[in-house]
Design an enzyme around this catalytic site. Structure first.
Site, PDB file in Angstrom:
ATOM      1  N   LYS A   1       7.211  22.770   4.537  1.00 34.05           N
ATOM      2  CA  LYS A   1       6.246  21.683   4.371  1.00 34.05           C
ATOM      3  C   LYS A   1       6.362  21.048   2.981  1.00 34.05           C
ATOM      4  O   LYS A   1       6.171  19.835   2.829  1.00 34.05           O
ATOM      5  CB  LYS A   1       4.821  22.210   4.593  1.00 34.05           C
ATOM      6  CG  LYS A   1       4.553  22.620   6.042  1.00 34.05           C
ATOM      7  CD  LYS A   1       4.519  21.416   6.984  1.00 34.05           C
ATOM      8  CE  LYS A   1       4.145  21.804   8.400  1.00 34.05           C
ATOM      9  NZ  LYS A   1       4.044  20.664   9.304  1.00 34.05           N
TER      10      LYS A   1
ATOM     11  N   TYR B   1       7.281  28.602   6.237  1.00 31.54           N
ATOM     12  CA  TYR B   1       6.392  27.485   6.615  1.00 31.54           C
ATOM     13  C   TYR B   1       6.039  26.661   5.366  1.00 31.54           C
ATOM     14  O   TYR B   1       6.193  25.436   5.355  1.00 31.54           O
ATOM     15  CB  TYR B   1       5.131  28.064   7.241  1.00 31.54           C
ATOM     16  CG  TYR B   1       4.113  27.054   7.732  1.00 31.54           C
ATOM     17  CD1 TYR B   1       4.391  26.214   8.800  1.00 31.54           C
ATOM     18  CD2 TYR B   1       2.846  26.962   7.127  1.00 31.54           C
ATOM     19  CE1 TYR B   1       3.437  25.318   9.272  1.00 31.54           C
ATOM     20  CE2 TYR B   1       1.893  26.065   7.600  1.00 31.54           C
ATOM     21  CZ  TYR B   1       2.191  25.257   8.670  1.00 31.54           C
ATOM     22  OH  TYR B   1       1.246  24.369   9.137  1.00 31.54           O
TER      23      TYR B   1
ATOM     24  N   THR C   1      -7.967  23.725  11.049  1.00 36.34           N
ATOM     25  CA  THR C   1      -8.651  22.879  12.031  1.00 36.34           C
ATOM     26  C   THR C   1      -8.733  23.624  13.359  1.00 36.34           C
ATOM     27  O   THR C   1      -7.818  24.371  13.705  1.00 36.34           O
ATOM     28  CB  THR C   1      -7.879  21.550  12.191  1.00 36.34           C
ATOM     29  OG1 THR C   1      -7.876  20.901  10.912  1.00 36.34           O
ATOM     30  CG2 THR C   1      -8.520  20.641  13.220  1.00 36.34           C
TER      31      THR C   1
ATOM     32  N   ALA D   1       2.633  15.541   8.937  1.00 36.03           N
ATOM     33  CA  ALA D   1       1.573  16.551   8.905  1.00 36.03           C
ATOM     34  C   ALA D   1       1.964  17.644   7.926  1.00 36.03           C
ATOM     35  O   ALA D   1       2.759  18.521   8.229  1.00 36.03           O
ATOM     36  CB  ALA D   1       1.393  17.146  10.305  1.00 36.03           C
TER      37      ALA D   1
ATOM     38  N   ASN E   1       9.346  20.004  22.201  1.00 40.41           N
ATOM     39  CA  ASN E   1      10.270  20.922  22.887  1.00 40.41           C
ATOM     40  C   ASN E   1       9.525  22.108  23.502  1.00 40.41           C
ATOM     41  O   ASN E   1      10.142  23.047  23.998  1.00 40.41           O
ATOM     42  CB  ASN E   1      11.378  21.421  21.946  1.00 40.41           C
ATOM     43  CG  ASN E   1      10.829  22.275  20.828  1.00 40.41           C
ATOM     44  OD1 ASN E   1       9.614  22.399  20.669  1.00 40.41           O
ATOM     45  ND2 ASN E   1      11.711  22.852  20.022  1.00 40.41           N
TER      46      ASN E   1
HETATM   47  P1  NAD Z   1       0.810  23.569  17.846  1.00 39.33           P
HETATM   48  O1  NAD Z   1       1.717  24.755  17.823  1.00 39.33           O
HETATM   49  O2  NAD Z   1      -0.272  23.530  18.861  1.00 39.33           O
HETATM   50  O3  NAD Z   1       1.642  22.222  17.975  1.00 39.33           O
HETATM   51  C1  NAD Z   1       2.925  22.056  17.455  1.00 39.33           C
HETATM   52  C2  NAD Z   1       3.769  21.386  18.532  1.00 39.33           C
HETATM   53  O4  NAD Z   1       5.071  21.118  17.991  1.00 39.33           O
HETATM   54  C3  NAD Z   1       3.961  22.269  19.766  1.00 39.33           C
HETATM   55  O5  NAD Z   1       3.657  21.528  20.921  1.00 39.33           O
HETATM   56  C4  NAD Z   1       5.441  22.644  19.712  1.00 39.33           C
HETATM   57  O6  NAD Z   1       5.986  22.883  20.979  1.00 39.33           O
HETATM   58  C5  NAD Z   1       6.030  21.445  18.999  1.00 39.33           C
HETATM   59  N1  NAD Z   1       7.299  21.697  18.297  1.00 39.33           N
HETATM   60  C6  NAD Z   1       7.593  22.682  17.413  1.00 39.33           C
HETATM   61  N2  NAD Z   1       8.855  22.571  16.983  1.00 39.33           N
HETATM   62  C7  NAD Z   1       9.380  21.466  17.601  1.00 39.33           C
HETATM   63  C8  NAD Z   1      10.643  20.821  17.552  1.00 39.33           C
HETATM   64  N3  NAD Z   1      11.659  21.291  16.804  1.00 39.33           N
HETATM   65  N4  NAD Z   1      10.833  19.704  18.300  1.00 39.33           N
HETATM   66  C9  NAD Z   1       9.831  19.208  19.077  1.00 39.33           C
HETATM   67  N5  NAD Z   1       8.608  19.788  19.160  1.00 39.33           N
HETATM   68  C10 NAD Z   1       8.392  20.904  18.429  1.00 39.33           C
HETATM   69  O7  NAD Z   1       0.198  23.463  16.364  1.00 39.33           O
HETATM   70  P2  NAD Z   1      -0.914  22.466  15.778  1.00 39.33           P
HETATM   71  O8  NAD Z   1      -2.005  23.281  15.234  1.00 39.33           O
HETATM   72  O9  NAD Z   1      -1.204  21.381  16.739  1.00 39.33           O
HETATM   73  O10 NAD Z   1      -0.135  21.861  14.536  1.00 39.33           O
HETATM   74  C11 NAD Z   1       0.474  20.573  14.575  1.00 39.33           C
HETATM   75  C12 NAD Z   1       0.960  20.182  13.187  1.00 39.33           C
HETATM   76  O11 NAD Z   1      -0.128  20.172  12.263  1.00 39.33           O
HETATM   77  C13 NAD Z   1       2.014  21.132  12.609  1.00 39.33           C
HETATM   78  O12 NAD Z   1       2.976  20.373  11.928  1.00 39.33           O
HETATM   79  C14 NAD Z   1       1.226  21.971  11.629  1.00 39.33           C
HETATM   80  O13 NAD Z   1       2.026  22.429  10.575  1.00 39.33           O
HETATM   81  C15 NAD Z   1       0.168  20.981  11.143  1.00 39.33           C
HETATM   82  N6  NAD Z   1      -1.036  21.664  10.651  1.00 39.33           N
HETATM   83  C16 NAD Z   1      -1.952  22.192  11.537  1.00 39.33           C
HETATM   84  C17 NAD Z   1      -3.080  22.835  11.032  1.00 39.33           C
HETATM   85  C18 NAD Z   1      -4.157  23.376  11.941  1.00 39.33           C
HETATM   86  O14 NAD Z   1      -5.145  23.915  11.440  1.00 39.33           O
HETATM   87  N7  NAD Z   1      -4.065  23.249  13.237  1.00 39.33           N
HETATM   88  C19 NAD Z   1      -3.248  22.975   9.646  1.00 39.33           C
HETATM   89  C20 NAD Z   1      -2.285  22.469   8.806  1.00 39.33           C
HETATM   90  C21 NAD Z   1      -1.187  21.794   9.310  1.00 39.33           C
END
Ligand code: NAD
Ligand code: UDP
Length: 315
Positions: A153, A149, A179, A118, A36
């Site tokens: 999770k 958050y 990451t 995730a 979204n």
């Molecule tokens: P990000 O914000 O770049 O990506 C998240 C994506 O989800 C975005 O594109 C956002 O627009 C979309 N989104 C959010 N709510 C939504 C909804 N209701 N419907 C549809 N799309 C939606 O973040 P990221 O770092 O790529 O993280 C991705 C996933 O990995 C998340 O679930 C996050 O909790 C998990 N995670 C990431 C890390 C990290 O270090 N990057 C660490 C732990 C967990």
């Protein structure tokens, strides 16, 4: 010829989701990205728009999710992920972890698809066990600012396990540790984009607290490899994926200053509420079950990351 496998990637326009789209296309899958765009960007996936094996759906997965036709795999990555994002959108964060996950588990059940969710090292909260093993239950403040958050999770893991045990659904749970890599948003407030963009703009680096808190940073390609292996494994319990090379935030700031040849210094700001004091994954399970270990050192991973940020900051 065998039929092509189809995968749905939620959060597909985000940092990790877009790298997953690239990887699954490279492996020969048909990919549907659903997002979204509340924190993601079409720029992360625009290079895929002309492909016939890729489709993008603009949709909020906290509302009923419909996908036509067969589906083999679902990767549920939609969620605000950086502290400033989820503090700005607490209710959406809780909804996508709970209602969104419920919708996707329902979709997986209807399609007889395997689903990987995730999760995060944040399920350990401010951990009292170090390094964190998957059997540690965590130290989370449910009503603190990060609770939206962390508890989303934790609920996500619980409902995923329930679908596995009660409905026999094929589920996988990954606990992702910090990451980094290209396509992180410059202004997402996470320490790496914050430090790099400050250094490149000639600003002082904002170190929260005294900088003695630790994190362990994993390069995105290593994480994606771990996700790929876990999805194709037969292991339904949570697995940590992260780089165990732990560093204090102060040392990390100094490393970025050196790497960017910046003349700036660290300035110290108050530590956010409930900020975890230490974090380092125990990756024994990933090694033993998936044969996975990180390949990129920080020096190797920071190179392409810095190039990416240079293009964004200096544009
Ligand atoms: P990000 O914000 O770049 O990506 C998240 C994506 O989800 C975005 O594109 C956002 O627009 C979309 N989104 C959010 N709510 C939504 C909804 N209701 N419907 C549809 N799309 C939606 O973040 P990221 O770092 O790529 O993280 C991705 C996933 O990995 C998340 O679930 C996050 O909790 C998990 N995670 C990431 C890390 C990290 O270090 N990057 C660490 C732990 C967990
Ligand atoms: N941090 C910092 N300066 C910043 C942003 C973050 O010192 O400009 C600290 C933050 O307080 C935390 C660590 O860096 O201790 C990692 O923060 P991040 O938001 O990247 O992720 P977290 O692991 O806390 O979810």
């Amino acid at each position: 010829m065998a039929k092509k496998k189809k995968v749905l990637i939620t959060g597909g326009a985000g940092f990790l989701g877009s790298h997953l789209c690239d990887r699954f296309l490279k492996e020969g899958y048909d990919v549907i990205a659903m997002d979204n765009l509340i924190t993601g960007s079409l720029e992360n996936i625009e290079h895929l728009f002309k492909r016939e094996d890729f489709v993008f759906y603009h949709h909020d997965v906290s509302k009923f999710v419909h996908v036509p036709g067969d589906l083999d795999y679902i990767l549920h990555f939609a969620s605000p992920a950086s502290p400033i994002d989820y503090l700005k959108m607490p209710i959406q964060t809780l909804k996508v972890g709970s209602l969104g996950t419920h919708n996707l588990l329902g979709l997986a059940k209807a399609k007889n698809a395997r689903i990987l969710i995730a999760s995060t090292s944040e399920v350990y909260g401010d951990p009292l066990v170090h390094p964190q093993t998957e059997d540690y239950w965590g130290n989370v403040n449910p009503v603190g600012p990060r609770g939206v958050y962390d508890e989303a999770k934790r609920f996500q893991e619980a409902i995923t396990m329930a679908y596995h045990t009660f409905h026999g659904l094929e589920t996988r749970i990954i606990r992702i540790f910090n990451t980094y890599g290209p396509r992180m948003r410059l202004d997402d407030g996470r320490v790496l984009p914050a430090f790099i963009s400050q250094a490149l703009r000639g600003e002082d680096l904002t170190c929260f607290g005294d900088g003695s808190q630790t994190r362990s940073f994993c390069y995105v390609d290593d994480l994606v490899e771990g996700i790929y292996r876990l999805l194709l494994s037969d292991y339904p319990h949570p697995v940590n994926i992260g780089n165990p090379d732990e560093i204090t935030i102060k040392q990390f700031g100094e490393e970025i200053i050196k790497l960017t040849n910046a003349n700036q210094k660290l300035i110290f700001k108050p530590l956010p509420t409930d900020d975890p004091k230490q974090r380092k994954p125990d990756t024994t399970k990933a090694r033993e079950i998936l044969g996975w270990e990180p390949k990129y050192s920080r020096a190797e991973g920071l190179k392409p990351t810095l190039e990416y940020f240079k293009n964004k900051v200096l544009k």
